[in-house]
Structures are given as structure tokens and as C-alpha cells.
Design an enzyme around this catalytic site. Structure first.
Site, PDB file in Angstrom:
ATOM      1  N   TYR A   1       6.948  -8.623 -34.120  1.00  0.00           N
ATOM      2  CA  TYR A   1       7.078 -10.087 -34.240  1.00  0.00           C
ATOM      3  C   TYR A   1       5.788 -10.770 -33.795  1.00  0.00           C
ATOM      4  O   TYR A   1       5.244 -11.621 -34.497  1.00  0.00           O
ATOM      5  CB  TYR A   1       8.261 -10.542 -33.384  1.00  0.00           C
ATOM      6  CG  TYR A   1       8.479 -12.042 -33.345  1.00  0.00           C
ATOM      7  CD1 TYR A   1       8.720 -12.762 -34.510  1.00  0.00           C
ATOM      8  CD2 TYR A   1       8.487 -12.724 -32.126  1.00  0.00           C
ATOM      9  CE1 TYR A   1       8.943 -14.132 -34.458  1.00  0.00           C
ATOM     10  CE2 TYR A   1       8.717 -14.079 -32.068  1.00  0.00           C
ATOM     11  CZ  TYR A   1       8.946 -14.788 -33.241  1.00  0.00           C
ATOM     12  OH  TYR A   1       9.152 -16.135 -33.188  1.00  0.00           O
TER      13      TYR A   1
ATOM     14  N   GLY B   1      16.132 -21.713 -43.778  1.00  0.00           N
ATOM     15  CA  GLY B   1      16.701 -22.960 -43.275  1.00  0.00           C
ATOM     16  C   GLY B   1      17.996 -22.835 -42.509  1.00  0.00           C
ATOM     17  O   GLY B   1      18.408 -23.790 -41.852  1.00  0.00           O
TER      18      GLY B   1
END
Length: 375
Positions: free
Chosen positions: A197, A65
Site C-alpha cells: 500500500y 466511490g
């Protein structure tokens, strides 16, 4: 599930109820349905999309977050569902202003027991999973990227399936590779990325869809373009030049770009990205023809971005020192994303094109764009 389906017409449950703003949610799934392993129950017997979000507001957990998107997403969702219904989490210590803005907990995605404790103790019904190492950073530490982006994802999928959560995992333009069509890139096409990624994001898309079809997990995914936000620092992504350029334009009047002037990539302003995420999470399951969608807003080159900035910042100039690693990554990515399916299925529509993006970013960094336009 059959009982709930029979009651829905009688009770009038539907999209109108989901659209109601709320601060508290009293309704929850019966306790006996929690903690049941997806490996022990066939898909037909599972709750496919039945959660408190259908009869009230959700209880949301955001992992990772403190990254580029998490804080802004928490702010948007708290405005929509109430401050106490959105829990931000990370393994880092939050700044004071974030800690005091709403619920924050420690959650390590590599510790599945910790995840389960958070989900149970906070009665989570939606999970938005943003913990990941981005493209350039991942190439510098492949073993860590593999652990966070792949092993962590497996833990998230298992917890979401066990507790019948609605799960969102963002994907990326990095999920495509040099053999994918680049202009435009459709939703369904060849995906052979050449970064850890990108490989991990293709893995996430396929695993999420597998869990949906095999176990009934309500999995939703958007392939983000480069996301440009004013109030966060670059996080190690290949498109980060389009964030840093605004800070340098206002402070220094110049910028050194690490990509070639002609490198075209799809981009999106943060506000559009966050709104798209909320809209796909609230979309009725029956409106989704797929589980992973492209979304886009604009596409530009560093040269085109610099020209637009120059309209507001007289004398701004840009030089180039190309980073071969980032350039190779960018050259393997789409130039434009075809997001027509998202626009058709759940009404996606962006608000910011390049002129609006530049005005918003420069205004945030203290540039008086009205004076510059007049000049």
C-alpha cells in the site's frame, strides 16, 4: 491556451468565478482538444489547468466511490456543485439510498476503455481517484493490491492526461517508512515504506508529479492521516481501531485494541478530511508550491483515545491483543505530520481536535454525551 490567457483579463475570469456555487455548467473545452494523447504534445502546448471548473462548476467523477470516503465526498461536492454534476462510481452494487442520492455508474479502473467512456459520456472535468486496497488488506493480497493500486493508477493517469482533467489522488501516512523522521514528518523526506500500500502510494505521488511536469496534468495529492468517520465500516486499515472503538464503547462498554497502548499516529475527523480535499482542488494553481502535501489535525495513542472516551462513557475499559502485522506497520509510520506548507500555501486549517472528535463520534452512535459530561 494563449488565446484563453489573453481573454482572461478582459473577461475578468479568476478565483471569484470559481467560488460561485452552481448547478449547471454550459461551458466546455472545444471538442477538437479532447482525446489528444499527452505523448504526442509537449507540455508547453497543453492546457495546464484550463477546464470548465475555471469558468463554471466542474463535472466530477469519483472512483472507488463506495469506500470510506467516497460517499461523504460525493455528498459534500453535490452540495457545492449540484447533485447532477458529481458522479459516484464503483464496481460494486450500491445500496438503494446511495443509488437514489445522485448519479452512479459502473467504472472499472482496470478497464481503461470503460473509464474513457464514462469520462466522455458524462463530460467529466475533475477526477477524484479513491479506488485502492488499504494497508492490512493489501498485505494479505499483494498481487491484487499491485493491480488495483498501481496498474489502475496508470490507467487513471492516462485518461486524465488525455482529457485534460484535474486529477486528485489521495496518499497516506503509509507512504513513509521506518527510515523517515517520525516526529514530525515533513513533506519532503526519505520515503521507504514496507507495505505494498505504501509503495503504491509513493509510486502514485511520483507518477502524478511526473505527468504534471512532463505533460501538464493538473495533479493534486494530499497525504491523509488516519481518517475517522462515524457512518462507515472499517476498511482494513491499520488505523481502523480508532473507528471501531466508538461502536464498541456505545454497544458493549469495552474494546479490544490490536495496537499497543503507546502507539501514536496522526488522525483526522472525516469532515476535516473532505473539506481539505475540496479546498486543495479549488485552490488556484499558482498558490500550489508542490503537488503533494501533508495534512493533519491531531495525533494520539489508543490509551489517550480511551481516556477521552471514558469522560463520556462511564465504566468504559479497553484491553489489548496486539496484531504483530498491524503493529509493525504502525511502528513504521509517522507519529506527527508537519502540514505547515499546506497551511501556508492554501490556508488549510482543521476544525476537530480530540475532544471534538470524540463528542461527534459518540453522538453519532447514540451516546448522550451531555449526560456523561454532567456525570
Amino acid at each position: 491556451m494563449p488565446v484563453i490567457q489573453m481573454l482572461r483579463p478582459a473577461l475578468g475570469l479568476g478565483g471569484a468565478v470559481r467560488a460561485l456555487a452552481c448547478v449547471r455548467c454550459a461551458s466546455r473545452l472545444p471538442a477538437q482538444f479532447l482525446g489528444t494523447s499527452p505523448l504526442q504534445i509537449p507540455a508547453a502546448a497543453r492546457f495546464l489547468s484550463v477546464s470548465s471548473s475555471e469558468i463554471g462548476c466542474p463535472r466530477v467523477l469519483i472512483t472507488g466511490g463506495l469506500g470510506q470516503l467516497g460517499v461523504g465526498l460525493a455528498k459534500l461536492l453535490r452540495k457545492r456543485f449540484g447533485k447532477d454534476n458529481v458522479i459516484l462510481s464503483d464496481i460494486k452494487k450500491p445500496p438503494d439510498h446511495i443509488f437514489h442520492s445522485g448519479p452512479f455508474v459502473y467504472a472499472d479502473i482496470l478497464d481503461p476503455q470503460s473509464l474513457r467512456e464514462v469520462v466522455v459520456s458524462h463530460r467529466v472535468t475533475w477526477l477524484l481517484h479513491y479506488s485502492a486496497l488499504l494497508s492490512a488488506v493489501g498485505e494479505a493480497n499483494v498481487s491484487l493490491a499491485r493491480a488495483v493500486n498501481i496498474t489502475g493508477l496508470h490507467n487513471i493517469l492516462d485518461v486524465a492526461a488525455d482529457y485534460h482533467l484535474r486529477l486528485f489522488v489521495p496518499s497516506t501516512i503509509g507512504a513513509f517508512g521506518p527510515t523517515s523522521p517520525r516526529n514530525p514528518t515533513p513533506d519532503l523526506t526519505v520515503q521507504r515504506p514496507r507495505t505494498i500500500y505504501g509503495v503504491s502510494k509513493v509510486h502514485a505521488e511520483l507518477m502524478g508529479e511526473y505527468y504534471h511536469y512532463r505533460y501538464g496534468l493538473d495533479f493534486r495529492c494530499l497525504r491523509y492521516p488516519g481518517v475517522i468517520s462515524a457512518d462507515s465500516q472499517p476498511g482494513g486499515g491499520t488505523t481502523d481501531y480508532a473507528v471501531q472503538i466508538f461502536q464498541d464503547a456505545v454497544k458493549r462498554g469495552k474494546f479490544e485494541c490490536n495496537l499497543k497502548a503507546s502507539t501514536r499516529l496522526p488522525m483526522m475527523y472525516l469532515d476535516d478530511c473532505l473539506r481539505a480535499t475540496l479546498e486543495v482542488m479549488e485552490a488556484p494553481a499558482e498558490s500550489l508550491s508542490m503537488r503533494t502535501y501533508n495534512i493533519s489535525a491531531m495525533s494520539f495513542t489508543p490509551e489517550e483515545l480511551a481516556q477521552e472516551i471514558s469522560k463520556h462513557v462511564p465504566g468504559f475499559h479497553m484491553t489489548y491483543r496486539v496484531d504483530p502485522i498491524r503493529q509493525a506497520i504502525a511502528d513504521s509510520w509517522p507519529m506527527n505530520l508537519d502540514d505547515s506548507r499546506a497551511r501556508k500555501d492554501w490556508g488549510w486549517k482543521h476544525d476537530f481536535d480530540l475532544p471534538e472528535l470524540v463528542t461527534a463520534m459518540l453522538s453519532f452512535h447514540g451516546c448522550d454525551t451531555r449526560v456523561a459530561q454532567a456525570n
